[in-house]
Design a protein around this motif. Structure first.
Motif, short mmCIF file in Angstrom:
data_model
loop_
_atom_site.label_atom_id
_atom_site.label_comp_id
_atom_site.label_asym_id
_atom_site.label_seq_id
_atom_site.Cartn_x
_atom_site.Cartn_y
_atom_site.Cartn_z
N GLU A 1 71.51 48.35 23.55
CA GLU A 1 70.86 47.51 24.55
C GLU A 1 71.70 47.45 25.82
O GLU A 1 71.19 47.54 26.94
N GLN A 2 73.01 47.35 25.60
CA GLN A 2 73.92 47.27 26.73
C GLN A 2 73.91 48.57 27.55
O GLN A 2 73.84 48.54 28.78
N LYS B 1 69.70 51.30 33.45
CA LYS B 1 68.65 50.78 34.34
C LYS B 1 69.25 50.21 35.61
O LYS B 1 68.67 50.33 36.69
N LYS B 2 70.40 49.59 35.47
CA LYS B 2 71.07 49.01 36.65
C LYS B 2 71.46 50.13 37.63
O LYS B 2 71.25 50.01 38.85
N ASP C 1 70.78 48.79 29.52
CA ASP C 1 70.81 47.91 30.69
C ASP C 1 71.64 48.53 31.81
O ASP C 1 71.27 48.47 32.99
N GLU C 2 72.77 49.12 31.42
CA GLU C 2 73.63 49.75 32.43
C GLU C 2 72.91 50.94 33.10
O GLU C 2 73.01 51.13 34.32
#
Lengths: 339, 324
Positions: free
Chosen positions: B290-291, B297-298, B294-295
């Protein structure tokens, strides 16, 4: 031209080309030569004679008959800092490799927003007059000039053959270098009387994009290029005793096109004949006349084109001579434009 | 295979997918109600690489930015996996002055001197320039190589065969990669190709050929590792064909009515299956995944923000950059 010494050596077109290439290969280790029969044979039209012996097979490379692969290879090598000179044996063979030429070689600098340069020379033989038929006699320079992104140079004499080659190799852009077989001084083709000429020995550049007044005159301008320059000069000298004073403008390159020189000469003489060994329609001859029209240059009579009349180049000598812009057609055109 | 390598392969695939999903969303956001391919923030044809991430991730894991990659009309996965600055990539796709080509190229014409990356919109025509890059690298003697990518439809083009022959003849440091996604737009490979595997065609040029089945990123990684090593050490070219998956259409807007297996396609997505495998093997846990999502996508959001806030090219400069 930056040559300072008086040139007294007479070289053929092919020897002048080879000298330019050899001098640049001496100067810059990144210059390499590749193509079909450029090694041991020395180029079918003598453009690479002796280079293999001097520079070895790592710098002078015979290729398979795979124009797409080896022209594309030249492009990739140029992108990575080499300065390849690639020979396409006859310009007529562009049909098997045009994608690499016009979609890649010519467009990469633009598509990259100027971030990637393609410093390569694509040299190729053009022209007819020796019954080689419809697939081995064309010039086709107008087609390359139509497509943006390539410089297109066309020497008419040995001194320019050398100076334009040197300039092409040093140019950071892709340059198509079209040399006329009839100007190479080949032992197996009838000599054009002007295929030999004085060539300075030291390296020099002929600026790409500057036309040359090959013969000064006051009555009519013949705008032309390549072998036709020599035909035009012959005609001019024949007509001089009749009191017709012909100026011959040698374009030397199609891209960039020296429109200023065209306009200046035609403004002076007021009469224009365009002599072009390429097909007549949709090409260089129309471009020259359009330039004169757009610039509002006043003409004393309608301009005339002497070009290949939109027919494939025929085989039989009588037919081929009928369509090429030879001396008789040029002479007729000059007389007609003079009224 | 080491856990870190597996995690890195997965991370690259996730990064690519995050980019393609974001482009997909923006591409379609402003083309309705009447579909107009030339309208919106991202105009023109769009060929997205979702499903083909294993090929780029597995190959580019062995490369660094001195190596060249020539990609196809579907280039984003290789561009990202090869380490291209995604801000410049995004800006080019949005047609901005800050893009790789200052908005002159577009998504099929990406040229990045920093990573020796280029692509061609013309089928198979990216192969020949890769030979020249390989020749230049060979002369430099520092071990850099070129990777040339095409699709399986391209393997029937003359440029493909000329390039294999010349690269083999001159022993050039090249790895040829064929992405077999089954479809040349609407034509299945069974209707276009006389052999079951394009890897078999390597034999015609006296070079090794290998086919990687099942869109396996680890299979690609292993095959590419051997091929890259061979090229770097002077052993010449290799041809690798990967049976991959075009998860979406040939181009955005392609209804894919020609594609009978369409209902099963999402189930063949290589990312969820690899994710499950890595969880089962305790390489990554769900929190870590998940992390990293997220990275990814960021990073993509930052790139899109950069692109969309960048200036559009000045129309008065439309004729610039034809010549150096």
């Amino acid at each position: 031209m930056t040559a300072t010494t008086e040139a007294t050596r007479r070289l053929t077109g092919s020897k002048a080309m080879v000298e330019a290439i050899a001098q640049e290969m001496e100067r810059d280790p990144n210059v390499i030569v590749l193509g079909e029969d450029v090694g041991t044979y020395g180029g079918i039209f003598g453009s690479t004679t002796g280079l293999l012996d001097t520079f070895g097979p790592d710098r002078v490379m015979d290729t398979p008959i795979s124009e797409t692969a080896f022209i594309g290879l030249g492009i990739g090598a140029a992108v990575e800092g080499l300065r390849p000179i690639v020979e396409l044996m006859f310009v007529d063979f562009f049909g098997v490799c045009m994608d690499q030429i016009y979609n890649h070689m010519a467009k990469i600098h633009f598509e990259s927003g100027g971030n990637v340069k393609v410093p390569m020379v694509l040299m190729t033989a053009v022209g007819g007059g020796y019954s080689d038929g419809a697939q081995h006699s064309q010039t086709l320079w107008g087609m390359f000039a139509h497509l943006p992104g390539m410089k297109v140079v066309v020497p008419s004499n040995p001194a320019d053959a050398k100076g334009l080659m040197t300039a092409a190799i040093r140019d950071d852009n892709p340059v198509i270098y079209l040399f006329h077989k009839g100007l190479q001084g080949l032992v197996w083709m009838a000599k054009q009387s002007r295929a030999m000429g004085n060539v300075p020995e030291e390296p020099y550049e002929v600026e790409i994009g500057k036309a040359a007044v090959a013969r000064e005159g006051a009555d009519v301008t013949i705008v032309t290029l390549s072998l036709s320059v020599q035909h035009a000069i012959e005609v001019a000298e024949e007509l001089a005793p009749e009191g017709i004073d012909v100026e011959v403008l040698d374009l030397r390159s199609l891209v960039p096109l020296d429109r200023d020189a065209v306009a200046a000469s035609v403004a002076k003489t007021g009469r224009l004949v365009v002599v072009d060994e390429d097909y007549q329609s949709f090409g260089l001859s129309g471009e020259i006349i359009a330039t004169v029209a757009e610039r509002g240059v006043a003409l004393k009579s309608a301009p005339i084109r002497v070009a290949v009349p939109d027919v494939p180049i025929p085989y039989a000598r009588e037919l081929e001579y009928a369509v090429l812009p030879r001396q008789d057609r040029i002479r007729d055109a000059v007389r007609k434009v003079m009224g | 295979m080491e856990d870190k390598t597996r995690a890195d392969l997965f991370t690259t695939m996730v990064q690519i997918r995050a980019f393609e999903e974001a482009i997909l969303a923006d591409y379609h956001a402003d083309k309705k109600p009447a579909w107009d391919i030339g309208a919106g923030l991202i105009p023109g044809e769009m060929h997205l690489s979702a499903g083909q991430e294993p090929v780029a991730a597995g190959v580019c894991a062995h490369l660094d930015n001195r190596d060249a990659v020539t990609a196809t009309h579907r280039p984003h996965h290789f561009a990202i996996a090869h380490g291209m600055d995604i801000n410049k990539l995004a800006a080019e796709i949005y047609g901005r002055e800050t893009g790789l080509g200052r908005g002159r190229g577009g998504h099929m014409h990406l040229f990045d001197p920093d990573t020796h990356f280029s692509c061609s919109g013309i089928i198979a025509e990216g192969y020949p320039p890769a030979l020249g890059q390989a020749l230049a690298f060979k002369r430099q003697g520092a071990g850099a190589i070129a990777v040339a990518v095409t699709g399986e439809g391209a393997a029937n083009q003359g440029a493909f065969h000329e390039s294999l022959n010349l690269a083999a003849l001159w022993n050039l440091p090249v790895v040829f990669v064929v992405e077999d996604n089954d479809w040349a737009i609407s034509v299945p490979r069974t209707s276009s190709t006389s052999v079951l595997s394009n890897a078999d065609r390597a034999a015609a040029y006296g070079i090794p050929g290998i086919r990687v089945e099942d869109n396996s990123v680890e299979g690609v990684y292993d095959a590419a590792g051997e091929a890259v090593q061979r090229a770097r050490s002077g052993g010449g070219p290799t041809l690798i064909e990967v049976h991959t998956l075009r998860l979406w259409g040939h181009f955005e807007g392609d209804a894919q009515a020609y594609r009978p297996e369409l209902p099963e396609v999402p189930g063949r997505d290589p990312i969820p299956s690899y994710e499950q495998q890595l969880i089962a093997d305790a390489v990554l846990d769900e929190t870590q995944i998940e992390q990293l999502r997220d990275e990814a996508k960021k990073r993509v959001q930052d790139a899109l923000d950069f692109a969309k806030s960048s200036p559009t090219p000045d129309p008065s400069t439309a004729t610039h950059y034809v010549f150096a």
